[in-house]
Design a protein around this motif. Structure first.
Motif, PDB file in Angstrom:
ATOM      1  N   TYR A   1       2.557   1.705  -3.589  1.00 16.74           N
ATOM      2  CA  TYR A   1       1.698   1.871  -4.764  1.00 16.74           C
ATOM      3  C   TYR A   1       1.214   3.312  -4.878  1.00 16.74           C
ATOM      4  O   TYR A   1       0.616   3.855  -3.937  1.00 16.74           O
ATOM      5  CB  TYR A   1       0.513   0.920  -4.665  1.00 16.74           C
ATOM      6  CG  TYR A   1      -0.482   1.055  -5.804  1.00 16.74           C
ATOM      7  CD1 TYR A   1      -0.069   0.990  -7.136  1.00 16.74           C
ATOM      8  CD2 TYR A   1      -1.826   1.247  -5.538  1.00 16.74           C
ATOM      9  CE1 TYR A   1      -0.976   1.122  -8.167  1.00 16.74           C
ATOM     10  CE2 TYR A   1      -2.752   1.365  -6.574  1.00 16.74           C
ATOM     11  CZ  TYR A   1      -2.312   1.309  -7.882  1.00 16.74           C
ATOM     12  OH  TYR A   1      -3.215   1.435  -8.913  1.00 16.74           O
TER      13      TYR A   1
ATOM     14  N   ALA B   1       0.828  -1.205   0.000  1.00 19.33           N
ATOM     15  CA  ALA B   1       0.000   0.000   0.000  1.00 19.33           C
ATOM     16  C   ALA B   1       0.863   1.256   0.000  1.00 19.33           C
ATOM     17  O   ALA B   1       0.543   2.246  -0.658  1.00 19.33           O
ATOM     18  CB  ALA B   1      -0.933   0.001   1.203  1.00 19.33           C
TER      19      ALA B   1
ATOM     20  N   GLN C   1      -5.280   6.452 -10.578  1.00 16.45           N
ATOM     21  CA  GLN C   1      -6.661   6.931 -10.504  1.00 16.45           C
ATOM     22  C   GLN C   1      -6.904   8.044 -11.516  1.00 16.45           C
ATOM     23  O   GLN C   1      -7.923   8.053 -12.229  1.00 16.45           O
ATOM     24  CB  GLN C   1      -6.958   7.426  -9.092  1.00 16.45           C
ATOM     25  CG  GLN C   1      -8.393   7.866  -8.858  1.00 16.45           C
ATOM     26  CD  GLN C   1      -8.563   8.437  -7.453  1.00 16.45           C
ATOM     27  OE1 GLN C   1      -7.818   9.340  -7.051  1.00 16.45           O
ATOM     28  NE2 GLN C   1      -9.514   7.908  -6.712  1.00 16.45           N
TER      29      GLN C   1
ATOM     30  N   MET D   1      -3.689  -1.467 -10.989  1.00 12.39           N
ATOM     31  CA  MET D   1      -4.781  -1.410 -10.016  1.00 12.39           C
ATOM     32  C   MET D   1      -5.259  -2.811  -9.662  1.00 12.39           C
ATOM     33  O   MET D   1      -5.445  -3.140  -8.478  1.00 12.39           O
ATOM     34  CB  MET D   1      -5.942  -0.598 -10.591  1.00 12.39           C
ATOM     35  CG  MET D   1      -7.177  -0.554  -9.706  1.00 12.39           C
ATOM     36  SD  MET D   1      -8.542   0.434 -10.409  1.00 12.39           S
ATOM     37  CE  MET D   1      -9.098  -0.677 -11.731  1.00 12.39           C
TER      38      MET D   1
ATOM     39  N   PRO E   1      -4.748   3.943  -0.775  1.00 13.66           N
ATOM     40  CA  PRO E   1      -4.365   2.537  -0.978  1.00 13.66           C
ATOM     41  C   PRO E   1      -4.431   1.686   0.289  1.00 13.66           C
ATOM     42  O   PRO E   1      -4.730   0.495   0.209  1.00 13.66           O
ATOM     43  CB  PRO E   1      -2.934   2.620  -1.528  1.00 13.66           C
ATOM     44  CG  PRO E   1      -2.453   3.990  -1.161  1.00 13.66           C
ATOM     45  CD  PRO E   1      -3.656   4.869  -1.143  1.00 13.66           C
TER      46      PRO E   1
ATOM     47  N   VAL F   1      -8.017   0.582   0.638  1.00 11.43           N
ATOM     48  CA  VAL F   1      -8.335  -0.401  -0.402  1.00 11.43           C
ATOM     49  C   VAL F   1      -7.712  -1.754  -0.056  1.00 11.43           C
ATOM     50  O   VAL F   1      -8.351  -2.803  -0.197  1.00 11.43           O
ATOM     51  CB  VAL F   1      -7.837   0.090  -1.773  1.00 11.43           C
ATOM     52  CG1 VAL F   1      -7.949  -1.018  -2.823  1.00 11.43           C
ATOM     53  CG2 VAL F   1      -8.635   1.310  -2.219  1.00 11.43           C
ATOM     54  N   ALA F   2      -6.468  -1.734   0.408  1.00  9.72           N
ATOM     55  CA  ALA F   2      -5.789  -2.989   0.752  1.00  9.72           C
ATOM     56  C   ALA F   2      -6.539  -3.724   1.849  1.00  9.72           C
ATOM     57  O   ALA F   2      -6.718  -4.951   1.789  1.00  9.72           O
ATOM     58  CB  ALA F   2      -4.352  -2.705   1.180  1.00  9.72           C
TER      59      ALA F   2
ATOM     60  N   SER G   1      -3.563  -7.925  -2.292  1.00 12.86           N
ATOM     61  CA  SER G   1      -4.216  -7.819  -0.989  1.00 12.86           C
ATOM     62  C   SER G   1      -5.134  -9.010  -0.743  1.00 12.86           C
ATOM     63  O   SER G   1      -5.207  -9.531   0.380  1.00 12.86           O
ATOM     64  CB  SER G   1      -5.021  -6.512  -0.918  1.00 12.86           C
ATOM     65  OG  SER G   1      -4.184  -5.386  -1.087  1.00 12.86           O
TER      66      SER G   1
ATOM     67  N   LEU H   1      -8.623   4.712  -5.050  1.00  7.32           N
ATOM     68  CA  LEU H   1      -7.220   4.389  -5.285  1.00  7.32           C
ATOM     69  C   LEU H   1      -6.270   5.360  -4.606  1.00  7.32           C
ATOM     70  O   LEU H   1      -5.116   5.008  -4.316  1.00  7.32           O
ATOM     71  CB  LEU H   1      -6.926   4.371  -6.794  1.00  7.32           C
ATOM     72  CG  LEU H   1      -7.183   3.055  -7.532  1.00  7.32           C
ATOM     73  CD1 LEU H   1      -6.767   3.178  -8.980  1.00  7.32           C
ATOM     74  CD2 LEU H   1      -6.458   1.893  -6.870  1.00  7.32           C
ATOM     75  N   HIS H   2      -6.720   6.595  -4.353  1.00  9.37           N
ATOM     76  CA  HIS H   2      -5.849   7.561  -3.673  1.00  9.37           C
ATOM     77  C   HIS H   2      -5.720   7.247  -2.189  1.00  9.37           C
ATOM     78  O   HIS H   2      -4.964   7.912  -1.479  1.00  9.37           O
ATOM     79  CB  HIS H   2      -6.392   8.987  -3.862  1.00  9.37           C
ATOM     80  CG  HIS H   2      -7.767   9.187  -3.294  1.00  9.37           C
ATOM     81  ND1 HIS H   2      -8.891   8.571  -3.821  1.00  9.37           N
ATOM     82  CD2 HIS H   2      -8.199   9.924  -2.235  1.00  9.37           C
ATOM     83  CE1 HIS H   2      -9.951   8.929  -3.126  1.00  9.37           C
ATOM     84  NE2 HIS H   2      -9.567   9.737  -2.152  1.00  9.37           N
TER      85      HIS H   2
ATOM     86  N   GLY I   1      -1.392   4.950  -6.054  1.00 10.42           N
ATOM     87  CA  GLY I   1      -2.756   4.775  -6.536  1.00 10.42           C
ATOM     88  C   GLY I   1      -3.351   6.050  -7.104  1.00 10.42           C
ATOM     89  O   GLY I   1      -4.150   6.008  -8.041  1.00 10.42           O
TER      90      GLY I   1
ATOM     91  N   PHE J   1      -2.663  -4.751  -7.573  1.00  9.63           N
ATOM     92  CA  PHE J   1      -2.640  -4.268  -6.190  1.00  9.63           C
ATOM     93  C   PHE J   1      -3.783  -4.885  -5.393  1.00  9.63           C
ATOM     94  O   PHE J   1      -3.586  -5.366  -4.269  1.00  9.63           O
ATOM     95  CB  PHE J   1      -2.743  -2.739  -6.181  1.00  9.63           C
ATOM     96  CG  PHE J   1      -2.878  -2.156  -4.804  1.00  9.63           C
ATOM     97  CD1 PHE J   1      -1.855  -2.280  -3.876  1.00  9.63           C
ATOM     98  CD2 PHE J   1      -4.035  -1.481  -4.440  1.00  9.63           C
ATOM     99  CE1 PHE J   1      -1.985  -1.736  -2.603  1.00  9.63           C
ATOM    100  CE2 PHE J   1      -4.171  -0.944  -3.170  1.00  9.63           C
ATOM    101  CZ  PHE J   1      -3.140  -1.074  -2.244  1.00  9.63           C
TER     102      PHE J   1
END
Length: 437
Positions: free
Chosen positions: A41, A38, A47, A161, A107, A110-111, A168, A104-105, A43, A164
């Protein structure tokens, strides 16, 4: 799925057992530090690039159709990992794409979401090699959907994307090697309370870890690989039985199979339990507000069983005199929809620190016309009945009811950390106006 599916999942179980054994035997060695994917990346950059060309592939209906057509044409064996009807799967994938692109901004967030998703996907029999097939099919689908304006740099951003998210998911699956991918249980009781609603009791074949107030994915043998989430309607019990209150939401779905097609002796599969709408040790002495609408009564009933056990001290906890009071609001359109009225009345009669308010949309219900009965929309009745800011609230039921009740409680001054409720909205729900697939 049949015998072939059973053999496949048995093979996966043996493979996971071997991996777990190797991990245990290697615990004495110092593991190499794993990179923080994370943190590494970027992101936000992907994005921006993906969003710039998003109009070429949205709405996602065509993209997803091309993706699955390509994947099943090149790898026909993968079709058995999916349900017969792909409608729900397509909607869920569209939600996942929107969630990724919109977040995505962030990460790290998201992970965490996709680690949980990977943990849950173990029950489907998904392996890392399947993600590689998905990636290859996605690239073909992106080019086919976007047409001549598609740019290689955008495709590379989509691939980063996806990788990533997949990394995860693999982390989440690997972290759960010590637990079964799913649990099997035999239906011991199936009671139709209404034409569209059934109460099921299921005895698990091995210990099933969960807490009152949580929910689990359930699969019917009539609809292989189609899983839907239902709240557990009973607190953990020594006999290993769990209960579900299932309302049929339409023909041909999992709820229809569980209400209309399930019989005593059938074997269901359960995924791992989830949810944070639970009682904690520090909650024992607090005054509680519980609000249930429709089959949202199921997890509230489990919480009340847990609360009663804690109050009796049967869980080794605090003595009865330390227990707080519970104010319970149960909402329904009318008397006929109070499908568990007997259990509700029994709980009210047994516990002097439990106050029950029935909230019905009907104007007059003679049988319930007593001081404990309330009328009108549930959220309004809760807000009207008292000041709740010092209570701990549990809210369960249809999404609109939960949202309205939480909004009323917030407006009345209840802090957000004093409210626990079902996951509304779905963390993978697309932004408003973007859900059509």
């Amino acid at each position: 799925m049949g015998t072939v599916g059973g053999e496949y999942h048995a093979l996966l179980a043996r493979h996971d057992a071997m991996r777990l054994r190797r991990r245990i035997l290697g615990q004495g060695r110092a593991p190499a530090p794993e990179p923080d994917t994370a943190a590494l990346y970027d992101g936000a950059a992907d994005q921006r690039l993906i969003t710039q060309y998003l109009d070429l592939v949205t709405p996602f209906a065509d993209l997803i159709a091309h993706l699955y057509d390509e994947m099943f044409a090149r790898w026909p064996c993968l079709r058995s990992l999916f349900p017969a009807s792909m409608d729900f799967q397509r909607v869920h994938l569209a939600r996942a794409f929107w969630y990724l692109i919109e977040n995505l901004h962030r990460p790290a967030e998201v992970a965490a979401t996709f680690r949980q998703l990977g943990h849950d996907h173990r029950k489907l029999g998904v392996r890392p090699a399947h993600y590689e097939a998905f990636e290859a099919a996605l690239c073909v689908a992106l080019r086919r959907t976007a047409g001549p304006r598609w740019a290689e740099a955008v495709e590379e951003a989509w691939v980063r994307m996806l990788r990533f998210a997949v990394a995860s998911m693999v982390e989440g699956a690997d972290a759960a090697l010590a637990e079964p991918p799913c649990w099997q249980g035999t239906v011991t009781a199936h009671e139709r309370r209404r034409p569209d609603l059934a109460v099921l009791r299921v005895r698990l074949h091995e210990p099933y870890p969960y807490r009152a107030g949580q929910f689990a994915a359930v699969e019917s043998p009539l609809m292989r690989q189609a899983w839907r989430h239902y709240s557990l309607a009973s607190a953990p019990a020594p006999d290993g039985e769990v209960a579900f209150h299932i309302r049929r939401t339409g023909p041909g779905g999992v709820s229809d199979a569980l209400v209309s097609g399930t019989r005593v002796g059938d074997v269901l599969r359960l995924g791992p339990a989830h949810g944070t709408m639970t009682l904690r040790d520090e909650d024992r002495s607090r005054d509680l507000l519980m609000v249930a609408g429709g089959t949202g009564w199921a997890p509230i009933k489990a919480l009340l069983e847990d609360w009663a056990a804690r109050r009796r001290g049967t869980d080794g906890g605090l003595p009865p005199r330390s227990a707080g009071r519970v104010h319970l609001f149960v909402g329904a359109r009318g008397r006929a929809e109070l499908y568990d009225a007997a259990a509700l009345a029994e709980l009210a009669a047994r516990h002097d620190r439990l106050r029950v308010v029935r909230v019905l949309d009907e104007d007059i219900v003679p049988e319930l016309d007593d001081p404990s009965a309330g009328y009108g929309p549930l959220a309004e009745a809760v807000a009207r009945e008292g000041r709740w800011s010092d209570h701990l609230a549990f809210v369960s039921g249809p999404a609109a009811m939960v949202g309205a009740t939480v909004a009323r409680l917030t407006a009345a001054g209840m802090p957000a950390d004093h409210m626990r409720h079902d996951p509304v909205p779905d963390p993978l729900t697309p932004p408003a106006g973007r859900g059509a697939t």
